[in-house]
Structures are given as C-alpha cells and as structure tokens.
Write a protein that holds these residues in place. Sequence first.
Motif, PDB file in Angstrom:
ATOM      1  N   ILE A  92     -49.274   1.101  18.627  1.00 11.92           N
ATOM      2  CA  ILE A  92     -49.634   2.464  18.231  1.00 11.92           C
ATOM      3  C   ILE A  92     -49.483   3.413  19.411  1.00 11.92           C
ATOM      4  CG2 ILE A  92     -51.594   3.926  17.579  1.00 11.92           C
ATOM      5  CD1 ILE A  92     -52.523   1.551  15.785  1.00 11.92           C
ATOM      6  N   ALA A  93     -49.957   2.974  20.592  1.00 10.07           N
ATOM      7  CA  ALA A  93     -49.838   3.814  21.791  1.00 10.07           C
ATOM      8  C   ALA A  93     -48.372   4.062  22.136  1.00 10.07           C
ATOM      9  CB  ALA A  93     -50.553   3.151  22.970  1.00 10.07           C
ATOM     10  N   ARG A  94     -47.540   3.019  22.026  1.00  7.72           N
ATOM     11  CA  ARG A  94     -46.102   3.195  22.299  1.00  7.72           C
ATOM     12  C   ARG A  94     -45.470   4.152  21.297  1.00  7.72           C
ATOM     13  NH1 ARG A  94     -46.271  -2.472  23.647  1.00  7.72           N
ATOM     14  NH2 ARG A  94     -45.764  -2.989  21.492  1.00  7.72           N
ATOM     15  N   ASP A  95     -45.837   4.000  20.010  1.00  8.52           N
ATOM     16  CA  ASP A  95     -45.285   4.884  18.979  1.00  8.52           C
ATOM     17  C   ASP A  95     -45.673   6.338  19.227  1.00  8.52           C
ATOM     18  OD1 ASP A  95     -44.177   2.686  17.771  1.00  8.52           O
ATOM     19  OD2 ASP A  95     -45.672   2.552  16.170  1.00  8.52           O
ATOM     20  N   ARG A  96     -46.952   6.556  19.579  1.00  4.27           N
ATOM     21  CA  ARG A  96     -47.401   7.928  19.842  1.00  4.27           C
ATOM     22  C   ARG A  96     -46.696   8.509  21.057  1.00  4.27           C
ATOM     23  NH1 ARG A  96     -53.882   7.316  18.652  1.00  4.27           N
ATOM     24  NH2 ARG A  96     -53.707   7.367  16.395  1.00  4.27           N
ATOM     25  N   SER A  97     -46.524   7.671  22.083  1.00  7.79           N
ATOM     26  CA  SER A  97     -45.852   8.124  23.299  1.00  7.79           C
ATOM     27  C   SER A  97     -44.403   8.497  22.998  1.00  7.79           C
ATOM     28  CB  SER A  97     -45.905   7.014  24.356  1.00  7.79           C
ATOM     29  OG  SER A  97     -45.220   7.409  25.504  1.00  7.79           O
ATOM     30  N   ARG A  98     -43.717   7.665  22.202  1.00  8.37           N
ATOM     31  CA  ARG A  98     -42.322   7.971  21.829  1.00  8.37           C
ATOM     32  C   ARG A  98     -42.257   9.237  20.985  1.00  8.37           C
ATOM     33  NH1 ARG A  98     -41.514   2.192  21.412  1.00  8.37           N
ATOM     34  NH2 ARG A  98     -42.198   2.253  19.258  1.00  8.37           N
TER      35      ARG A  98
END
Length: 198
Positions: A92-98
């Motif tokens: 989720i954190a990676r998706d939000r960052s992307r």
Amino acid sequence: MFHSSNDKEKILLAKVAADDEHAFAELFENYHQLLGSFIFRLIKSEPLTQEIVQDVFLKIWINRGVLAEITCFKAYLIVVARNHALNSLKQIARDRSRQTAWVNNVLRLAANDQNETDTHINTSELIDQAIALLPPQQKKVYLLSRREGLHQEEIATALNISLETVKKHMVLALRFLKNHLRTHIGIFLFLLVRLFNY
C-alpha cells in the motif's frame, strides 16, 4: 477415548493436509475471528483485515500439505498472518508513493507546458486544504471513506445517519473538492480527480 484439545487440533490439521474441505471449514471457523482481531490491531482497517484473513486462509489451503507437521497451529497462523499483513502495508505504501510521484510528475509536465516551471504544486497539501474547507459532516464522511477505507454502510453506522445521507454527503464532498482543485490548479488537474474515486 478422550483426546486433548492439542490432539484434536493435530487430527484436524491432518485431515486438512489430506484435502478434507470440511475439516478446513472447521479450522477456519475455529480461528478466523482470532486472526481478524490480531490483524485489525496491526492495520486498523476493517476492509483490509477481511481481505488479509481470506488471503491467509487461502494460503493455508494452498500449502495444506505442511499442516500435518505443525506442532502449534495458532503460532503458525499468527506468523503467516503477520507477514502477510506487513507485506500488504508495504505494498500500500509503495502504491501510494508511486501514485503521488505520478501525479506530481504529471503536474510538473503541465506546469512546464504552461511556462510555470517556477511554481511548485504540493498536491497532497492542496487536497488537505480543500478537505479542511468541507462542512463538518461532509468532511467526516469523506475521511471515513477515503482515508479509513470504510464502506458507506459502515460510515452510516459509525455516524448514526442513514445510508442515503452518507451518499448525499459523499456526492457533495466530491463535487466541492473537484471544483476547488479545478479552480486552484486548472483544468489539467481536473482530469486527475478520478483519483478520488479509486
């Protein structure tokens, strides 16, 4: 013949390992609430908790061959669940960052096209400012939906209002936020407001 609860569990696990779907259903029934409580304490999101519980039990069924060798299923279940929950949070954190990087990149390109390269737009800050301008009830409904991940029925229960009122508040909040962004950033960002509806 008397069997201890540990013996009963070993028998149940052996049956699951031997592809017994009824035994698996019993295993799920015995542990899904415990697992749900454990995961919810980690991630504080009911929808994500339900998804992870299902994923964990699916993983257990797929790898059921090892269950006959498990000496403490509860400990095994907690380890599998914790790892899956942490991996989900990292994703989720990676998706939000992307997503943030993509939006900022699009905004940067739009600013360049408009010869406004010296203008830095902090999208998250602008959205937060817009949310702060919402009427109190609309703000609560919007934040419970978009930040907490609650379904509209859950929001209605949490705020003690009708489902129709929740829907009305969401429509009005989204309309206001779209108009606010269009006014402050321009028509290009208006095309990006679909992010509110992911």
